[in-house]
Design an enzyme around this catalytic site. Sequence first.
Site, short mmCIF file in Angstrom:
data_model
loop_
_atom_site.label_atom_id
_atom_site.label_comp_id
_atom_site.label_asym_id
_atom_site.label_seq_id
_atom_site.Cartn_x
_atom_site.Cartn_y
_atom_site.Cartn_z
N TRP A 158 0.82 -1.22 0.00
CA TRP A 158 0.00 0.00 0.00
C TRP A 158 0.86 1.27 0.00
O TRP A 158 0.34 2.37 0.02
CB TRP A 158 -0.93 0.02 1.22
CG TRP A 158 -0.23 0.11 2.56
CD1 TRP A 158 1.02 -0.31 2.87
CD2 TRP A 158 -0.77 0.66 3.76
NE1 TRP A 158 1.30 -0.08 4.19
CE2 TRP A 158 0.21 0.51 4.76
CE3 TRP A 158 -1.98 1.27 4.10
CZ2 TRP A 158 0.02 0.95 6.08
CZ3 TRP A 158 -2.17 1.69 5.40
CH2 TRP A 158 -1.19 1.54 6.37
N GLU B 230 0.84 -5.27 11.90
CA GLU B 230 0.79 -6.68 11.48
C GLU B 230 1.06 -7.66 12.61
O GLU B 230 1.03 -8.88 12.39
CB GLU B 230 1.82 -6.89 10.37
CG GLU B 230 1.53 -6.05 9.16
CD GLU B 230 2.59 -6.20 8.08
OE1 GLU B 230 3.74 -6.57 8.40
OE2 GLU B 230 2.26 -5.94 6.92
N GLN C 29 3.43 -1.14 14.22
CA GLN C 29 3.46 0.17 13.57
C GLN C 29 2.11 0.86 13.75
O GLN C 29 1.14 0.23 14.19
CB GLN C 29 3.76 0.02 12.09
CG GLN C 29 2.67 -0.67 11.30
CD GLN C 29 3.13 -1.09 9.91
OE1 GLN C 29 3.72 -2.13 9.74
NE2 GLN C 29 2.84 -0.25 8.92
C1 BGC Z 1 4.83 -2.90 6.71
C2 BGC Z 1 3.79 -2.58 5.66
C3 BGC Z 1 4.49 -2.05 4.43
C4 BGC Z 1 5.53 -3.05 3.97
C5 BGC Z 1 6.29 -2.56 2.77
C6 BGC Z 1 5.87 -3.84 6.14
O1 BGC Z 1 6.86 -4.04 7.09
O2 BGC Z 1 4.23 -3.50 7.81
O3 BGC Z 1 2.89 -1.64 6.14
O4 BGC Z 1 3.57 -1.84 3.42
O5 BGC Z 1 6.45 -3.26 5.00
O6 BGC Z 1 6.89 -1.33 3.00
#
Ligand code: BGC
Length: 810
Positions: free
Chosen positions: A362, A501, A622
């Site tokens: 995203w 996450e 995050q």
């Molecule tokens: C983050 C995501 C992000 C992805 C790519 C992940 O570590 O949790 O939000 O989109 O990295 O940057």
Amino acid sequence: MSYSNTCDLESAWTISFEDYEPEEEGHRESLCALGNGYFVTRAAAFEATADCIHYPGTYRAGIYNRLVSHIEGEDVDDESIVNLPNWLLLTFRIEGGDWFSIDNVEILSYHQKLHLRHGVLQREIQFRDSLGRQTLLREQRFVSMALPHLAGLNVELIAENWSGNLEIHSAIDGRVINNNVDRQKEYSKQHLEPLETGTLEPEGIWLKMRTCQSHINIALAARTRVFVNGNATDSVRVYDCEEAQVVERIHLSVKRGSAIAIEKIAALYTSHDYAIGESGEAAQQAIQDAPSFVSLLDAHKRAWALLWMRCEIDIAPVEYLRAIRLHIFHILQTVSPHTTDIDVGVSARGWHGENYRGHIFWDETFVLSFLAPRFPTVARSILLYRYRRLNFSRHLARQHGYSGAMFPWRSASTGREETPRFQFNPLSEHWIRDKTCLQHHINAIIAFNVWKYYTVTNDITFLCDYGAELIIEIARFWASIVTYNPKCDRYEILSVVGSDEYHTAYPNTEIPGIDNNTYTNVMASWTLCCAREVLNILPPSPCAELCYRLKLSQDEIEHWNVISQKMHIDFHNDGILSQYEGFENLSEFDLQQFHEQHGSQRVDWVLEAEGDDINRYQVTKQADVAMLFFLLTEKEVTVLLERQGYQFNRKQMQRTIEYHLQRTAHQSTLSRIVYAGALATLDSDKSWQLFAKACFTEISDKDSKETIGGIHLGMMAGTLYILHYHYLGLRIQNGSIYLDPSLPTHLKRLSISLHHRSNDLQIEMIDNHLSISAASANTESVKVTCQGQTMDLQPDTSVAINLAHTKLLA
Ligand code: BGC
């Protein structure tokens, strides 16, 4: 790290290193990688092949290949960006000596400089070999921003105290694999298979390979010329064509004190390119037609000069300016006007390395917000990447029992869900099932990006042809994923994962997902409102056609309205917005103590290695809820919540952000960005601290081994997002520019240029003084609104506003 930190306006155009540090080489290879939106080449030493120090990598935007690996007793297939043949490979040996490698000479001095203004990387090394011969080596390289298939390398050698024969080895090396990321070492790596190699008369070598599953032909050709003291030499050349490597060897005799310049021009084509017959032929033709290194470099610098004109930005303190320029530089190397002709999205790590396999998440939302008011065509092409995958997303939705279109959390060439089945925890050495594909919130951001693009550019044709359909199909998905709960007369979204996450399930359950993630639910409601608004905006005839084609009825639209007013939003007892239903009941976690014990280790990995489970604790990877206040204004969030019958005020907003910030480990580089934006008007000191930390993540975070696998593009673009949309309070809507600045006190000056609907504007804020100037070449007036006053800015005029007194001076 010997990164040079001193900064003035001019040196803010360069990133310099004053010595060679083998253990930092991987980081610098990403940080100083060069690219043009079509392809990127890492800043590996030109003489190196992959080993424990060096990792040469060249990646063409959007060239993926799928391989099957055997993980945890299962066959898993993963699609990856492909490391292409190394065009840089060039080395030399002085009579009786070894082939040059920076690792086997005595380094007398070393300077490495990345020129952001020109997109040029320079290295200067003075070295002594084992036989006491001293040489000065000067190198310059670029990946052409003018001619996107070409790149150039120029190596100058000055024989300081020796004479003798010199042998030059210039190659295109196709014996490469994908091996840039330690955590992916168990996966299959061989993506390329050889096709052909050959030589060209009177000069040149070429090689053609093919990705083994996606069957994309990759062709590279190179031309190497040698000059002694400025004169071309007619040296003897020997060619060696192997299956996956082609080499040319050039022999010449060198006199003490002479300067030998080796000029290598390379061309890269693939069978996915437009306007070619065949990729091999195109690459060969390109190096035969290519002008000299100097003329190519000149055209390249001019192309960069034009890009920078559109992206002018100035901030004080000046050390931040360097970071901001670096961020713009890497955005433009990943996504540039050359991207408009290829089918690509915004890869999270640029095309600079193999972390996340070049997948599209995203992160584009940060990048698009910078591009749309400057390079609308480029922004549009990024949105088309999504549109082209709309059918696949419809299929995904149906597969999961939903309507409309469900975009995957991670995608690559087809739009299929590419989130790997497992993640490796290096601490426990366990493979863990990855449930992060439940991040359906990505659908809202895609709709949001389309809508923002439209509001900034007023591109109604795009909205009619593509954008509205995207938004409507995403709205349909939200309307079908909600569950009606009659007990509370509310709609709920169950079993998802938020942008944090870490939480992928409730404690002690096997069922994946958490319920009613606030960010997801509010943005779902936002999408449903947006879809209705889009239908009101579309001109009658395209609107009727679209509704007919999509079988969209008034009842369905009315149902969206109902859902958007009755979405379940979870609050803690004290009015704080919960991250998701039940978050408040999880055990508290002492982050400070964790950091004292484990430094910057990932909390989820440490806990899993200890036999514990992150799902039990109130600790997030995050920013999650805070993302609402990053994307939407306070007023927009409040209106959305009030529409759903929830009271929400500034105090609650502040407490919500503080509560979650205290529980956030910032283990994504996006995290500080989001909080910095969310806090901009609430706590400008804290906002600045987070912003400042994010600005230097990539340049000077020695602990971060992460950059080896590519730069953090979302974070980089996120810093720009904050400057524009939070600190300057910029909004572009209905053709007007709205400004509502609130600069942190540490930010002494902020000036940006905008290319607003073909008119150029300069906006500058110093202390309380805002000035806006319209370029003399503008053809129309531009409407600017600030603190309730609207001005029509005619071409070649400026206004200055003292925000302390809101005094109109001119
Ligand atoms: C983050 C995501 C992000 C992805 C790519 C992940 O570590 O949790 O939000 O989109 O990295 O940057």
